[in-house]
Design a protein around this motif. Structure first.
Motif, mmCIF file in Angstrom:
data_model
loop_
_atom_site.group_PDB
_atom_site.id
_atom_site.type_symbol
_atom_site.label_atom_id
_atom_site.label_comp_id
_atom_site.label_asym_id
_atom_site.label_seq_id
_atom_site.Cartn_x
_atom_site.Cartn_y
_atom_site.Cartn_z
ATOM 1 N N UNK A 154 0.969 -1.255 0.044
ATOM 2 C CA UNK A 154 -0.060 0.125 -0.022
ATOM 3 C C UNK A 154 0.786 1.244 0.099
ATOM 4 N N UNK A 155 1.853 1.184 -0.444
ATOM 5 C CA UNK A 155 2.920 2.218 -0.704
ATOM 6 C C UNK A 155 2.064 3.578 -1.826
ATOM 7 N N UNK A 156 2.559 4.642 -1.202
ATOM 8 C CA UNK A 156 2.028 5.663 -2.448
ATOM 9 C C UNK A 156 3.375 5.884 -3.320
ATOM 10 N N UNK A 157 2.756 6.503 -4.577
ATOM 11 C CA UNK A 157 3.620 6.831 -5.463
ATOM 12 C C UNK A 157 3.167 7.989 -6.242
ATOM 13 N N UNK A 158 4.263 8.670 -7.200
ATOM 14 C CA UNK A 158 3.976 9.808 -7.968
ATOM 15 C C UNK A 158 4.250 9.556 -9.245
ATOM 16 N N UNK A 159 3.297 9.475 -10.141
ATOM 17 C CA UNK A 159 3.409 9.031 -11.349
ATOM 18 C C UNK A 159 3.801 10.370 -12.180
ATOM 19 N N UNK A 160 5.073 10.313 -12.534
ATOM 20 C CA UNK A 160 5.967 11.391 -13.225
ATOM 21 C C UNK A 160 5.930 10.956 -14.722
ATOM 22 N N UNK A 161 5.466 9.947 -15.232
ATOM 23 C CA UNK A 161 5.721 9.437 -16.575
ATOM 24 C C UNK A 161 4.719 10.388 -17.361
ATOM 25 N N UNK B 120 1.655 8.541 -18.171
ATOM 26 C CA UNK B 120 0.838 8.043 -16.826
ATOM 27 C C UNK B 120 0.778 6.624 -16.731
ATOM 28 N N UNK B 121 1.895 5.946 -17.146
ATOM 29 C CA UNK B 121 1.929 4.565 -17.149
ATOM 30 C C UNK B 121 2.388 3.936 -15.887
ATOM 31 N N UNK B 122 2.861 4.682 -14.921
ATOM 32 C CA UNK B 122 3.344 4.063 -13.797
ATOM 33 C C UNK B 122 2.346 3.367 -12.892
ATOM 34 N N UNK B 123 2.526 2.103 -12.566
ATOM 35 C CA UNK B 123 1.632 1.505 -11.773
ATOM 36 C C UNK B 123 2.207 0.915 -10.166
ATOM 37 N N UNK B 124 3.677 0.970 -10.099
ATOM 38 C CA UNK B 124 4.169 0.186 -8.951
ATOM 39 C C UNK B 124 5.027 1.088 -8.335
ATOM 40 N N UNK B 125 5.209 0.935 -6.997
ATOM 41 C CA UNK B 125 6.073 1.687 -6.269
ATOM 42 C C UNK B 125 7.631 1.475 -6.412
ATOM 43 N N UNK B 126 8.417 2.170 -5.761
ATOM 44 C CA UNK B 126 10.016 1.858 -5.883
ATOM 45 C C UNK B 126 10.572 0.501 -5.208
ATOM 46 N N UNK B 127 9.609 -0.121 -4.326
ATOM 47 C CA UNK B 127 10.141 -1.367 -3.416
ATOM 48 C C UNK B 127 10.214 -2.461 -4.214
ATOM 49 N N UNK B 128 10.303 -2.658 -5.486
ATOM 50 C CA UNK B 128 10.489 -3.751 -6.179
ATOM 51 C C UNK B 128 9.391 -4.276 -6.527
ATOM 52 N N UNK B 129 7.919 -3.785 -6.571
ATOM 53 C CA UNK B 129 6.751 -4.131 -6.758
ATOM 54 C C UNK B 129 6.608 -4.479 -8.277
#
Ligand SMILES: [Zn+2]
Ligand SMILES: [Zn+2]
Length: 181
Positions: A144-151, A154-163
């Motif tokens: 349930x990590x949050x993320x900011x999609x700066x692509x 708008x294609x970013x789906x996963x966080x930085x934690x390897x998901x």
């Protein structure tokens, strides 16, 4: 770049700060962990290395996480609240090797206040651009990590934690299992 450099940095560091408070894990367990976070995200200015400072940074996180779940009017209320309480006064300044950017509180203001204002200023930019949909929760079912999609798309789906990798591996295994049966 979609937004001004300081806006993108502010959004990224805010998401990282929110994600240090997991449901079953504390990413800022002690003063040393906050020191690491400070360095990793290139913070400068006042840094006390105290328990009190650590507590105030931790206490800021639930309020910032709320922004990811809130509707636009509520986001605005939170952002305005943070700016008001911090007596924010935007000023263009230049320091270290960075070009002119906005600071809204002095560099010797407490760290938690500067983090709150950094978040609020970046979010104000997002609200003004009508881009709040870029604030997302990671798509991985166990995260349930949050993320900011700066692509751009708008294609970013996963966080930085390897998901993203974890999801790719499960999809691969599922495909293999399907071919076998
Ligand atoms: Zn700065
Ligand atoms: Zn994730």
């Amino acid at each position: 770049m979609l937004f001004a450099h300081d806006t993108e940095c502010g959004l990224t560091v805010t998401a990282a700060l929110v994600n240090t408070a997991g449901p079953d894990r504390e990413g800022l367990p002690d003063v040393a962990a906050l020191d690491d976070f400070f360095t990793a995200h290139s913070w400068t200015g006042r840094h006390e290395h105290t328990e009190a400072e650590l507590r105030s940074v931790r206490d800021l996180r639930p309020r910032l996480r709320r922004i990811w779940h809130a509707d636009p009017d509520e986001v605005v209320a939170i952002v305005n609240g943070l700016l008001r309480e911090s007596n924010a006064l935007p000023q263009l300044i230049r320091h270290d090797d960075q070009p002119y950017h906005l600071h809204a509180v002095p560099r010797d203001a407490p760290l938690a206040i500067r983090m709150a204002v950094e978040a609020a200023m970046a979010l104000a930019d997002l609200v003004r651009s009508g881009e709040l949909s870029r604030l997302r929760i990671c798509d991985h079912p166990d995260c349930d990590n949050v993320l900011v999609d700066l692509s751009k798309n708008r294609s970013r789906r996963f966080c930085d934690a390897g998901c993203g990798n974890r999801a790719a591996v499960s999809a691969y295994r599922a495909r293999k299992a399907a071919t076998r049966s």
